[in-house]
Design an enzyme around this catalytic site. Structure first.
Site, PDB file in Angstrom:
ATOM      1  CE  LYS A 178       4.230  -2.642  -8.945  1.00  0.00           C
ATOM      2  NZ  LYS A 178       2.869  -2.932  -9.460  1.00  0.00           N
ATOM      3  CB  CYS A 285      -9.865 -12.612  -3.878  1.00  0.00           C
ATOM      4  SG  CYS A 285     -10.469 -11.244  -2.900  1.00  0.00           S
ATOM      5  CD  GLU A 385      -7.919 -16.621  -7.791  1.00  0.00           C
ATOM      6  OE1 GLU A 385      -6.701 -16.515  -8.048  1.00  0.00           O
ATOM      7  OE2 GLU A 385      -8.492 -15.920  -6.949  1.00  0.00           O
TER       8      GLU A 385
HETATM    9  P1  NDP Z   1      -0.359 -10.521  -9.013  1.00  0.00           P
HETATM   10  O1  NDP Z   1       0.134 -11.430  -7.974  1.00  0.00           O
HETATM   11  O2  NDP Z   1       0.045 -10.733 -10.398  1.00  0.00           O
HETATM   12  O3  NDP Z   1       0.022  -9.015  -8.657  1.00  0.00           O
HETATM   13  C1  NDP Z   1      -0.282  -8.406  -7.432  1.00  0.00           C
HETATM   14  C2  NDP Z   1       0.648  -7.218  -7.237  1.00  0.00           C
HETATM   15  O4  NDP Z   1       1.978  -7.688  -7.064  1.00  0.00           O
HETATM   16  C3  NDP Z   1       0.684  -6.275  -8.423  1.00  0.00           C
HETATM   17  O5  NDP Z   1       0.846  -4.953  -7.976  1.00  0.00           O
HETATM   18  C4  NDP Z   1       1.928  -6.749  -9.148  1.00  0.00           C
HETATM   19  O6  NDP Z   1       2.484  -5.784 -10.014  1.00  0.00           O
HETATM   20  C5  NDP Z   1       2.847  -7.029  -7.982  1.00  0.00           C
HETATM   21  N1  NDP Z   1       3.975  -7.895  -8.270  1.00  0.00           N
HETATM   22  C6  NDP Z   1       4.221  -8.672  -9.365  1.00  0.00           C
HETATM   23  N2  NDP Z   1       5.383  -9.351  -9.216  1.00  0.00           N
HETATM   24  C7  NDP Z   1       5.891  -8.998  -8.022  1.00  0.00           C
HETATM   25  C8  NDP Z   1       7.056  -9.365  -7.280  1.00  0.00           C
HETATM   26  N3  NDP Z   1       7.943 -10.241  -7.749  1.00  0.00           N
HETATM   27  N4  NDP Z   1       7.250  -8.816  -6.068  1.00  0.00           N
HETATM   28  C9  NDP Z   1       6.349  -7.955  -5.549  1.00  0.00           C
HETATM   29  N5  NDP Z   1       5.234  -7.565  -6.188  1.00  0.00           N
HETATM   30  C10 NDP Z   1       4.999  -8.073  -7.414  1.00  0.00           C
HETATM   31  O7  NDP Z   1      -1.953 -10.532  -8.864  1.00  0.00           O
HETATM   32  P2  NDP Z   1      -3.000  -9.839  -9.800  1.00  0.00           P
HETATM   33  O8  NDP Z   1      -2.731  -8.383  -9.874  1.00  0.00           O
HETATM   34  O9  NDP Z   1      -3.089 -10.630 -11.073  1.00  0.00           O
HETATM   35  O10 NDP Z   1      -4.336 -10.019  -8.935  1.00  0.00           O
HETATM   36  C11 NDP Z   1      -5.140 -11.134  -9.025  1.00  0.00           C
HETATM   37  C12 NDP Z   1      -4.927 -12.046  -7.833  1.00  0.00           C
HETATM   38  O11 NDP Z   1      -5.147 -11.329  -6.622  1.00  0.00           O
HETATM   39  C13 NDP Z   1      -5.907 -13.176  -7.790  1.00  0.00           C
HETATM   40  O12 NDP Z   1      -5.252 -14.372  -7.480  1.00  0.00           O
HETATM   41  C14 NDP Z   1      -6.855 -12.786  -6.669  1.00  0.00           C
HETATM   42  O13 NDP Z   1      -7.507 -13.853  -6.079  1.00  0.00           O
HETATM   43  C15 NDP Z   1      -5.954 -12.086  -5.744  1.00  0.00           C
HETATM   44  N6  NDP Z   1      -6.707 -11.197  -4.875  1.00  0.00           N
HETATM   45  C16 NDP Z   1      -6.832 -11.526  -3.552  1.00  0.00           C
HETATM   46  C17 NDP Z   1      -7.607 -10.747  -2.716  1.00  0.00           C
HETATM   47  C18 NDP Z   1      -7.762 -11.084  -1.270  1.00  0.00           C
HETATM   48  O14 NDP Z   1      -8.200 -10.215  -0.511  1.00  0.00           O
HETATM   49  N7  NDP Z   1      -7.422 -12.275  -0.804  1.00  0.00           N
HETATM   50  C19 NDP Z   1      -8.324  -9.573  -3.208  1.00  0.00           C
HETATM   51  C20 NDP Z   1      -8.105  -9.324  -4.606  1.00  0.00           C
HETATM   52  C21 NDP Z   1      -7.323 -10.114  -5.387  1.00  0.00           C
HETATM   53  P3  NDP Z   1       2.067  -5.743 -11.559  1.00  0.00           P
HETATM   54  O15 NDP Z   1       0.568  -5.887 -11.629  1.00  0.00           O
HETATM   55  O16 NDP Z   1       2.505  -4.409 -11.958  1.00  0.00           O
HETATM   56  O17 NDP Z   1       2.771  -6.894 -12.201  1.00  0.00           O
END
Ligand code: NDP
Length: 541
Positions: A178, A285, A385
């Site tokens: 996803k 991140c 963040e």
């Molecule tokens: P989100 O948490 O908003 O989304 C991550 C994924 O989860 C997306 O595919 C999103 O879909 C999906 N999602 C949203 N709601 C749900 C739910 N209720 N259940 C399951 N999946 C869901 O993060 P971002 O996309 O905004 O990414 C940024 C964040 O990711 C930052 O906090 C960053 O630090 C972190 N990150 C961490 C990394 C690591 O390795 N530790 C690496 C890269 C990023 P949709 O986008 O379609 O809403």
């Protein structure tokens, strides 16, 4: 130019979805295209297809699976520029940076796991201590889990999902991916490349959609969830996984500190700070989100940083020579604005940048790279963040204060320590609460396939990459063999007075792990074995 994906580009299940998600180029506001929004039933069908495909895929040997992945790797190499442009269009980052930070690491990761997974997951004989003198052996084999869900964010829309997909597939799993609603076409490209390379239908299902699609996937009966994203969503995913009792790896946010000691190479450290804070417009991140500099070198360091930031070129990511592109969304840009506004209101000083970038396409989500001083830990910009192009710089007096400031955070993903004294670097590294601490480096170890990636505290649970990451994608299967079964075990029934006395001796001698102590038990053990033989022959009569 807008794209509507054709029937041929979709999996059968994708064609079933009726609602749509629109992907936009954040630099221009133009529509990139539309993809189906998978509803709960569509997701359930994708998981069922993956489960059916996993049997055949998991039964193939490592060599066969590696062949498919190496063919896909060759396509990625051939189509590198096209893929980089697609990443740039959907995420806003410079195409050159997409090659450096997304495509190069995944090409390396693909060859590494294609070549080494068989060795990394070789069955292992376990040292079972004194039990081996009782004629026993234990081995652990690593079996595929079944269907792994990969839920990924938009900031590295190619490297994060592809890395996890490759590792899960090499371990013999099927995957349901996803992607973020902001970057679905990059994920579909991953699917297309693997399908062309001969991945059986269903072994990788891509369920495009929004958060509701991700939530549906967590409820769809997969065997593991590999989630990368924010802390808030990660918590929701963990709750759903707990209800289903399925394991989950959470790669969450960071607020990564960089400590610059007075003996650091300031030229290198200032360049690293600029890249670490502003690569991908700070939307990594592991971006440098807090910089602590020894007070003696702070002015020199900060002046070098500002000079280097002023030399950065901000442009649409598909333009040649762009250092910084657009941020991935207007929403993310507003978070940066809020953090900066609050910091300035509380007395922070903006040395360069500070607002939306001008002279770039109207409506594009461009924010200037911004360097701040006069910050402290009461400010949101030092605690939450920011995930944008902001580099707050604070000073410290000594090593203890630097460590205390670095650890004063709810996050613990990566950190970096800059010093010419490597012993001091290692010492400080060992005191920092983070999944990875780099000495004289920043940000980049997600790009090393061999090293574990993951955080402590609110930065997450579990690991990806390296052997530790691979072990998250398999079920350990322990096989224990007894070659002396005819003797029976001394701890079996009946619990006679002789047995009870032996159990006391086992506690005192056998459980020490010492062979000598165990040998002293031999007479009592033999008596007990004879007693058990007598008991069973008595029962036979
Ligand atoms: P989100 O948490 O908003 O989304 C991550 C994924 O989860 C997306 O595919 C999103 O879909 C999906 N999602 C949203 N709601 C749900 C739910 N209720 N259940 C399951 N999946 C869901 O993060 P971002 O996309 O905004 O990414 C940024 C964040 O990711 C930052 O906090 C960053 O630090 C972190 N990150 C961490 C990394 C690591 O390795 N530790 C690496 C890269 C990023 P949709 O986008 O379609 O809403």
């Amino acid at each position: 130019m807008a794209t509507r994906i054709t029937q041929a580009e979709m999996s059968a299940t994708q064609a079933e979805a009726t609602r749509e998600v629109v992907s936009y180029d954040p630099a221009t506001g133009e529509e990139v295209g539309r993809v189906p929004l998978f509803a709960t039933e569509d997701v359930a069908r994708a998981v069922a297809r993956a489960r059916a495909a996993q049997k055949g895929w998991g039964a193939l040997g490592f060599r066969e699976r590696a062949r498919v992945l190496m063919r896909a790797r060759a396509f990625v190499l051939e189509e590198m520029d096209e893929i980089a442009r697609l990443i740039a269009r959907e995420s806003g980052k410079p195409a050159a940076e997409a090659i450096a930070m997304e495509i190069v690491p995944t090409l390396d990761l693909m060859q590494f796991f294609a070549r080494k997974t068989a060795r990394l997951l070789r069955p292992e004989r376990i040292d079972i201590g004194l039990y081996r003198f009782l004629g026993r052996t234990s081995t652990v084999e690593y079996r595929p889990l079944g269907v792994v869900a990969v839920i990924s964010p938009w900031n590295f829309p190619w490297a994060i999902p592809l890395g996890e997909v490759v590792m899960a597939l090499m371990a013999g799993n099927a995957v349901v991916l996803k992607p973020s609603e902001l970057t679905p076409f990059v994920a579909l490209k991953i699917g297309e490349v693997l399908a062309r390379a001969g991945l059986p239908a269903g072994a990788l299902e891509i369920v495009t959609g929004d958060g509701s699609t991700g939530a549906a996937l967590t409820e769809a009966g997969v065997d593991k969830i590999m989630f990368t994203g924010s802390v808030a969503t990660g918590r929701r995913v963990a709750e759903a996984a707990a209800r289903k009792l399925i394991p989950v790896v959470l790669e969450l946010g960071g607020k990564d500190p960089m400590i610059v000691f007075e003996d650091a190479d300031l030229e290198a450290a200032s360049s690293a700070a600029v890249w670490g804070a502003f690569a991908n417009s700070g939307q990594a991140c592991a971006s440098v989100e807090r910089c602590y500099v020894h007070e003696r070198v702070a002015d020199d360091f900060t002046a070098r940083v500002v000079e280097k930031v002023l030399a950065l070129r901000q442009a649409v990511g598909t333009e040649e020579g762009a250092d910084l592109g657009a941020m991935s969304s207007e929403r993310q840009l507003r978070t940066v604005e809020e953090h900066l506004r609050e910091a300035v209101a509380r007395g922070a000083c903006v040395l360069t940048g500070g607002g939306r970038a001008r002279g770039l396409p109207e409506g594009g989500a461009f924010h200037e790279p911004t360097v701040l001083t006069g910050v402290d830990h009461s400010m949101t910009i030092m605690r939450e963040e920011t995930f944008g192009p902001a580099l707050p710089v604070m000073t410290f007096r000594d090593e203890d204060e630097a460590v205390r400031l670095a650890n004063d955070s709810p996050f613990g993903l990566t950190a970096s320590v800059w010093t010419r004294d490597i012993r001091r670097g290692r010492r400080v590294a060992s005191e920092i609460e983070a999944g990875t601490v780099m000495v004289n480096e920043v940000l980049y170890t997600h790009g090393i396939a061999q090293t574990p990636w993951g955080g402590v505290k609110q930065s997450g649970l579990g690991r990806t990459h390296g052997r530790l990451g691979l072990l998250e994608l398999v079920a350990p299967h322990h096989v224990h063999v007894n070659r002396l079964a005819f003797l029976g075990d001394v701890w079996w029934f009946n619990y006679t007075p002789g047995a009870a006395s032996l159990f006391h001796s086992l506690a005192r001698r056998f459980a020490t792990g010492s062979l000598l102590q165990a040998l002293l038990l031999s007479p009592q053990m033999l008596r007990r074995l004879r007693e058990r033989k007598g008991q069973s022959s008595g029962r036979k009569k």
